[in-house]
Structure formats: C-alpha cells, structure tokens
Design an enzyme around this catalytic site. Structure first.
Site, PDB file in Angstrom:
ATOM      1  N   TYR A   1      -5.877  11.130   3.646  1.00  0.00           N
ATOM      2  CA  TYR A   1      -4.466  11.371   3.324  1.00  0.00           C
ATOM      3  C   TYR A   1      -4.336  12.056   1.956  1.00  0.00           C
ATOM      4  O   TYR A   1      -5.327  12.491   1.389  1.00  0.00           O
ATOM      5  CB  TYR A   1      -3.687  10.052   3.420  1.00  0.00           C
ATOM      6  CG  TYR A   1      -3.749   9.480   4.826  1.00  0.00           C
ATOM      7  CD1 TYR A   1      -3.294  10.232   5.910  1.00  0.00           C
ATOM      8  CD2 TYR A   1      -4.319   8.244   5.088  1.00  0.00           C
ATOM      9  CE1 TYR A   1      -3.375   9.748   7.208  1.00  0.00           C
ATOM     10  CE2 TYR A   1      -4.405   7.742   6.382  1.00  0.00           C
ATOM     11  CZ  TYR A   1      -3.934   8.501   7.443  1.00  0.00           C
ATOM     12  OH  TYR A   1      -4.023   8.032   8.726  1.00  0.00           O
TER      13      TYR A   1
ATOM     14  N   GLN B   1       0.846  -1.199   0.000  1.00  0.00           N
ATOM     15  CA  GLN B   1       0.000   0.000   0.000  1.00  0.00           C
ATOM     16  C   GLN B   1       0.882   1.250   0.000  1.00  0.00           C
ATOM     17  O   GLN B   1       1.607   1.508   0.969  1.00  0.00           O
ATOM     18  CB  GLN B   1      -0.953   0.045   1.197  1.00  0.00           C
ATOM     19  CG  GLN B   1      -1.988   1.158   0.976  1.00  0.00           C
ATOM     20  CD  GLN B   1      -2.899   1.434   2.151  1.00  0.00           C
ATOM     21  OE1 GLN B   1      -2.430   1.516   3.280  1.00  0.00           O
ATOM     22  NE2 GLN B   1      -4.179   1.616   1.889  1.00  0.00           N
TER      23      GLN B   1
ATOM     24  N   GLY C   1     -10.043  -6.656   9.091  1.00  0.00           N
ATOM     25  CA  GLY C   1      -8.894  -5.965   9.689  1.00  0.00           C
ATOM     26  C   GLY C   1      -8.579  -6.473  11.070  1.00  0.00           C
ATOM     27  O   GLY C   1      -7.694  -7.322  11.277  1.00  0.00           O
ATOM     28  N   ARG C   2      -9.310  -5.978  12.067  1.00  0.00           N
ATOM     29  CA  ARG C   2      -9.034  -6.375  13.449  1.00  0.00           C
ATOM     30  C   ARG C   2      -9.144  -7.883  13.671  1.00  0.00           C
ATOM     31  O   ARG C   2      -8.311  -8.440  14.405  1.00  0.00           O
ATOM     32  CB  ARG C   2      -9.914  -5.554  14.400  1.00  0.00           C
ATOM     33  CG  ARG C   2      -9.421  -4.108  14.486  1.00  0.00           C
ATOM     34  CD  ARG C   2     -10.473  -3.153  14.953  1.00  0.00           C
ATOM     35  NE  ARG C   2     -11.550  -3.020  13.986  1.00  0.00           N
ATOM     36  CZ  ARG C   2     -12.558  -2.170  14.096  1.00  0.00           C
ATOM     37  NH1 ARG C   2     -12.621  -1.390  15.156  1.00  0.00           N
ATOM     38  NH2 ARG C   2     -13.491  -2.091  13.165  1.00  0.00           N
TER      39      ARG C   2
ATOM     40  N   ARG D   1      -7.611   2.451  -3.006  1.00  0.00           N
ATOM     41  CA  ARG D   1      -8.500   2.388  -1.841  1.00  0.00           C
ATOM     42  C   ARG D   1      -9.134   3.743  -1.553  1.00  0.00           C
ATOM     43  O   ARG D   1      -8.458   4.763  -1.470  1.00  0.00           O
ATOM     44  CB  ARG D   1      -7.707   1.930  -0.615  1.00  0.00           C
ATOM     45  CG  ARG D   1      -8.618   1.586   0.552  1.00  0.00           C
ATOM     46  CD  ARG D   1      -7.885   0.821   1.629  1.00  0.00           C
ATOM     47  NE  ARG D   1      -8.753  -0.184   2.204  1.00  0.00           N
ATOM     48  CZ  ARG D   1      -8.846  -0.434   3.506  1.00  0.00           C
ATOM     49  NH1 ARG D   1      -8.096   0.214   4.368  1.00  0.00           N
ATOM     50  NH2 ARG D   1      -9.667  -1.361   3.949  1.00  0.00           N
TER      51      ARG D   1
HETATM   52  C1  LIG Z   1      -4.623  -0.949  13.627  1.00  0.00           C
HETATM   53  C2  LIG Z   1      -5.203  -0.473  12.320  1.00  0.00           C
HETATM   54  C3  LIG Z   1      -4.366   0.047  11.351  1.00  0.00           C
HETATM   55  C4  LIG Z   1      -4.877   0.436  10.097  1.00  0.00           C
HETATM   56  N1  LIG Z   1      -4.008   0.891   9.129  1.00  0.00           N
HETATM   57  C5  LIG Z   1      -4.465   1.152   7.886  1.00  0.00           C
HETATM   58  C6  LIG Z   1      -3.560   1.500   6.824  1.00  0.00           C
HETATM   59  O1  LIG Z   1      -2.321   1.546   6.978  1.00  0.00           O
HETATM   60  N2  LIG Z   1      -4.103   1.770   5.617  1.00  0.00           N
HETATM   61  C7  LIG Z   1      -5.456   1.711   5.369  1.00  0.00           C
HETATM   62  O2  LIG Z   1      -5.895   1.956   4.249  1.00  0.00           O
HETATM   63  N3  LIG Z   1      -6.320   1.366   6.361  1.00  0.00           N
HETATM   64  C8  LIG Z   1      -5.861   1.072   7.583  1.00  0.00           C
HETATM   65  N4  LIG Z   1      -6.748   0.664   8.561  1.00  0.00           N
HETATM   66  C9  LIG Z   1      -8.157   0.363   8.209  1.00  0.00           C
HETATM   67  C10 LIG Z   1      -8.321  -1.153   7.920  1.00  0.00           C
HETATM   68  O3  LIG Z   1      -7.670  -1.520   6.721  1.00  0.00           O
HETATM   69  C11 LIG Z   1      -9.805  -1.581   7.811  1.00  0.00           C
HETATM   70  O4  LIG Z   1     -10.426  -0.865   6.784  1.00  0.00           O
HETATM   71  C12 LIG Z   1     -10.516  -1.356   9.132  1.00  0.00           C
HETATM   72  O5  LIG Z   1      -9.794  -1.940  10.201  1.00  0.00           O
HETATM   73  C13 LIG Z   1     -11.930  -1.909   9.119  1.00  0.00           C
HETATM   74  O6  LIG Z   1     -11.937  -3.313   9.113  1.00  0.00           O
HETATM   75  P1  LIG Z   1     -12.280  -4.145  10.459  1.00  0.00           P
HETATM   76  O7  LIG Z   1     -13.554  -3.579  11.009  1.00  0.00           O
HETATM   77  O8  LIG Z   1     -12.421  -5.544   9.936  1.00  0.00           O
HETATM   78  O9  LIG Z   1     -11.138  -3.976  11.395  1.00  0.00           O
HETATM   79  C14 LIG Z   1      -6.261   0.314   9.841  1.00  0.00           C
HETATM   80  C15 LIG Z   1      -7.105  -0.174  10.838  1.00  0.00           C
HETATM   81  C16 LIG Z   1      -6.602  -0.586  12.060  1.00  0.00           C
HETATM   82  C17 LIG Z   1      -7.528  -1.155  13.094  1.00  0.00           C
END
Ligand SMILES: Cc1cc2nc3c(=O)[nH]c(=O)nc-3n(C[C@H](O)[C@H](O)[C@H](O)COP(=O)(O)O)c2cc1C
Length: 383
Positions: A188, A101, A331-332, A235
């Site tokens: 961003y 990314q 994600g999480r 994205r």
């Molecule tokens: C710890 C953390 C770090 C993340 N870092 C990024 C990132 O670097 N780039 C990005 O596009 N989204 C980032 N996100 C968003 C996740 O890619 C994802 O869209 C978000 O966690 C929702 O999914 P979930 O509900 O399954 O966790 C981050 C989310 C979390 C929780």
C-alpha cells in the site's frame, strides 16, 4: 503445551499488557453503508477478542482516496469517529488495549472507489499489476478487480497527505484508541514509496533509498507529533514474496530487501517508535524469515517487536524464547477463536476458520464463532 512466554505480561509504552498475544489488523469489510461507518456488530466482534494483550484495528482509511476495497471502515468523518468510539469503549470495558491501523492504499484502488471517479494516487504512475481492488456491484455484493492506472502525486499533494495521516491520528485519539499503527506493509501507499519498483520519482521522494524512505520519515514524524512516538507502531512486510497471481496481497521484493528494511527500521528507531510489526508471508509452505534478518531487526530496533504469519502457539512460544520477538500476532486463528488466549492457556482445541466469510457479510463467520466453554456442555452432579 507450555505457553509461559506468550502468557507473560509485557509493557508497551505506558501500557501494561496482560499477555503477548496480539490481534493483528484484519480487514473484515463490514462497515455500515453508506459512509463506511463502524457498527455495533464490529464493537461486539472486537470486545469478544479483548483477551488479547494487544489489539490493532482492521486497516481504516485515512481519507476517501485511501480506500481500495468496498465496505472497509474510514476514520475521517465524524460518523466514523463516533462508530469507532463504540468499538474502543467496548474493548476498554473488557480491559483491552487497542490501536487503530491507519491505512492508505495508494495505487491499489479503482476509479469506482475514488471520489469523482478519479484515478487513484501513487508515488508514480505505474499500475499495481499483481494486486486486486474490490468494488461493490450491488448492495452487499462485489467483485475483485484489477486496480486502475494511478496518477503521480505532486510534492504539494504529498505534504497534504502527510497532514492527512496526522489528522487521522487525531481522529483516532478522539475515537478513544490507545494509539495508532501506520500500515506500511502489503504494497500500500507507504510501501509504494519505499519500493524501488513502485516509486520511480526523481525528486526528493524517489531515487536513492534515503529519498524513498522520506515519505515514511515524514508520516512517522507527523503522527508522532500527535500521539507521541511511544504510542505508535509501524507495520512492514520486508521479505514478502508472491507465489501466485490470485493473491490479493503482493509485497515488493526489493533488490536488497534486507538492507532496505533495516534502513526503514532505523527511521523508526530514530523517531522512538514504540513497536515494529512484521507481517511475514502467510500462505502455506512460504519460506521462513531468515534468522539473520530477525537478528538484524533486533539489533536495529529497541522498541517492541511483533511478528505475524502462520504462527501456532508452539511456534510463537519458540520465537519468544529466542528473545528475537516480544509479541506474537495470530490472524486467522483469532478470527475463528474469540477466546484464543484462554484456549492457548488451557491447551484447548481451536475452531477452524471459514475463508468464505472472511471478507464482507453479516455476523455469520464474524461474531458467531463460539468460545470454548460454549462448545462444551456443562454437566452438574445433581441427584
Ligand atoms: C482476512 C484478513 C484480513 C487482513 N487484513 C489486514 C489489514 O487490514 N491490515 C494488515 O496489515 N494486515 C492484514 N492482514 C494480514 C494479517 O494481519 C496477518 O499478518 C496474517 O493474517 C498472517 O497471520 P495468520 O497466519 O496468523 O493469519 C489480513 C489477513 C487476513 C487473513
């Protein structure tokens, strides 16, 4: 539960993906210092999650000015490229497919993170009011801070930045990534150009929607020229609304988000981009994306479509069944469950995520979440 669709293979460009479960980009702030270099521990973390049909690296800054948080990895120095090579080798050894990314935070940064203590760069000299940057206060210690006042990029500097995206894409290939994703979400740099709130320029990069999409169009073209459009994704966070002031992420609710993002998606369609990744609101009780929007996305884009944001296997399966999505990112759940695809396939319970170890730190809360088999004692029937 039946997860038939989630577990079904799908093609993405030249890749045959084993399933439709995606590891989305997740910033974990564990790069080696100094130099923001990917480590062996990061290689282990990613290889543990290579059961995902498709993986995207955490956001990796394309240049020093693109960093908004201490300890995030870069992809502009030789040492960083060598570090990422360890990650991609480890993932490929497990049969995984991983894209990088490409990240530039624009105004969501602080002078403490900028070369020479300079102001962060942005489309316009407008501060990011509801976002936070993260700066180091000592070894392994840091704090969230209000981003510094940015300065406006000149047209010549914008052209240089487009070139930096292309160079980062070359670096990603050199590091062994299978492709790249452009981070155009979460407020961003690319998102700042698209936003009528963050971008008040009156030249060819601002004003009308077509002009606000120009930076996206140029970055997509420059990166596609390096990797091939089918080996890239973009994205967005189209309908991202903020509910409180504490959140690190803030999206930009455009005056007409539906029209804005359908136009942005047409830019990807025209370029032949391989996939579109949509990050939905991810806090509890956030509203769902309107079905009408999902349909418009499907109609506007012929590549693969990935959704992320509070998906359970059940919700993901249901969305795949509607035909409006091709892949679902977790994600999480993936942070806490390295073997998430096997857990989904077998209906095994999930580990809970520990928010305290999400950003920064050691192997704790990073590579030490157990796989399901490790949590079950194996008994043998010997006399
Ligand atoms: C710890 C953390 C770090 C993340 N870092 C990024 C990132 O670097 N780039 C990005 O596009 N989204 C980032 N996100 C968003 C996740 O890619 C994802 O869209 C978000 O966690 C929702 O999914 P979930 O509900 O399954 O966790 C981050 C989310 C979390 C929780």
């Amino acid at each position: 539960m039946n997860s038939k669709k989630l577990l079904a293979p799908v093609t993405l460009g030249r890749h045959q993906l084993a399933n439709r479960i995606v590891l989305p980009p997740l910033t974990r702030q564990r790069a080696a210092q100094p130099g923001d270099i990917p480590t062996d521990l990061m290689a282990q973390y990613y290889s543990q999650r290579a059961g995902a049909g498709f993986m995207v690296s955490e956001g990796t800054q394309i240049e020093p000015r693109g960093q908004g948080y201490a300890w995030t990895p870069g992809i502009y120095s030789q040492a960083q490229i060598a570090g990422w090579r360890k990650v991609t080798r480890a993932v490929h050894a497990e049969g995984g497919v991983i894209f990088a990314q490409l990240w530039h935070v624009g105004r969501v940064s602080h002078t403490a993170l900028q070369p020479g203590g300079a102001a962060p760069v942005a489309p316009s000299a407008l501060p990011a009011l509801n976002a936070k940057a993260f700066i180091e206060t000592g070894p392994g210690a840091g704090i969230l801070v209000a981003p510094s006042m940015p300065r406006e990029l000149s047209v010549a500097e914008i052209a240089e930045l487009v070139g930096l995206y292309a160079q980062a894409a070359r670096n990603a290939l050199e590091a062994g990534f299978d492709g790249v994703e452009i981070h155009a979400a979460n407020g961003y740099l690319v998102n700042q150009f698209i936003s009528g709130h963050a971008n008040t320029r009156t030249d060819e990069y601002g004003g009308s929607l077509a002009k606000r999409l120009r930076f996206l169009r140029e970055v997509v073209a420059a990166v596609a020229a390096v990797v091939g459009p089918e080996r890239m994704g973009v994205r967005f966070t189209p309908l991202f609304t903020s509910t409180d002031e504490d959140r690190v992420y803030i999206g930009f609710v455009e005056d007409d988000p539906h029209a804005t993002y359908i136009e942005a998606i047409k830019v990807l369609e025209q370029a032949g981009v391989g996939y579109l990744s949509i990050a939905e609101a991810d806090w509890d009780h956030a509203p769902d994306l309107p079905e009408q929007f999902r349909r418009a996305v499907r109609d506007a884009f012929s590549g693969r479509i990935v959704y992320a944001g509070r998906y359970t296997a059940e919700r993901g399966e249901r969305l795949l069944e509607t035909g409006l999505a091709d892949l679902i990112a977790f994600g999480r759940p993936f942070i806490a469950n390295p073997d998430l695809p096997a857990r989904i396939a077998n209906g095994w319970p999930l580990n809970a995520v520990d928010p305290a170890t999400m950003y920064g730190g050691t192997e704790q809360g990073y590579t030490d979440y157990p796989a399901f088999a490790e949590t079950t004692s194996i008994t043998t029937n010997k006399d």
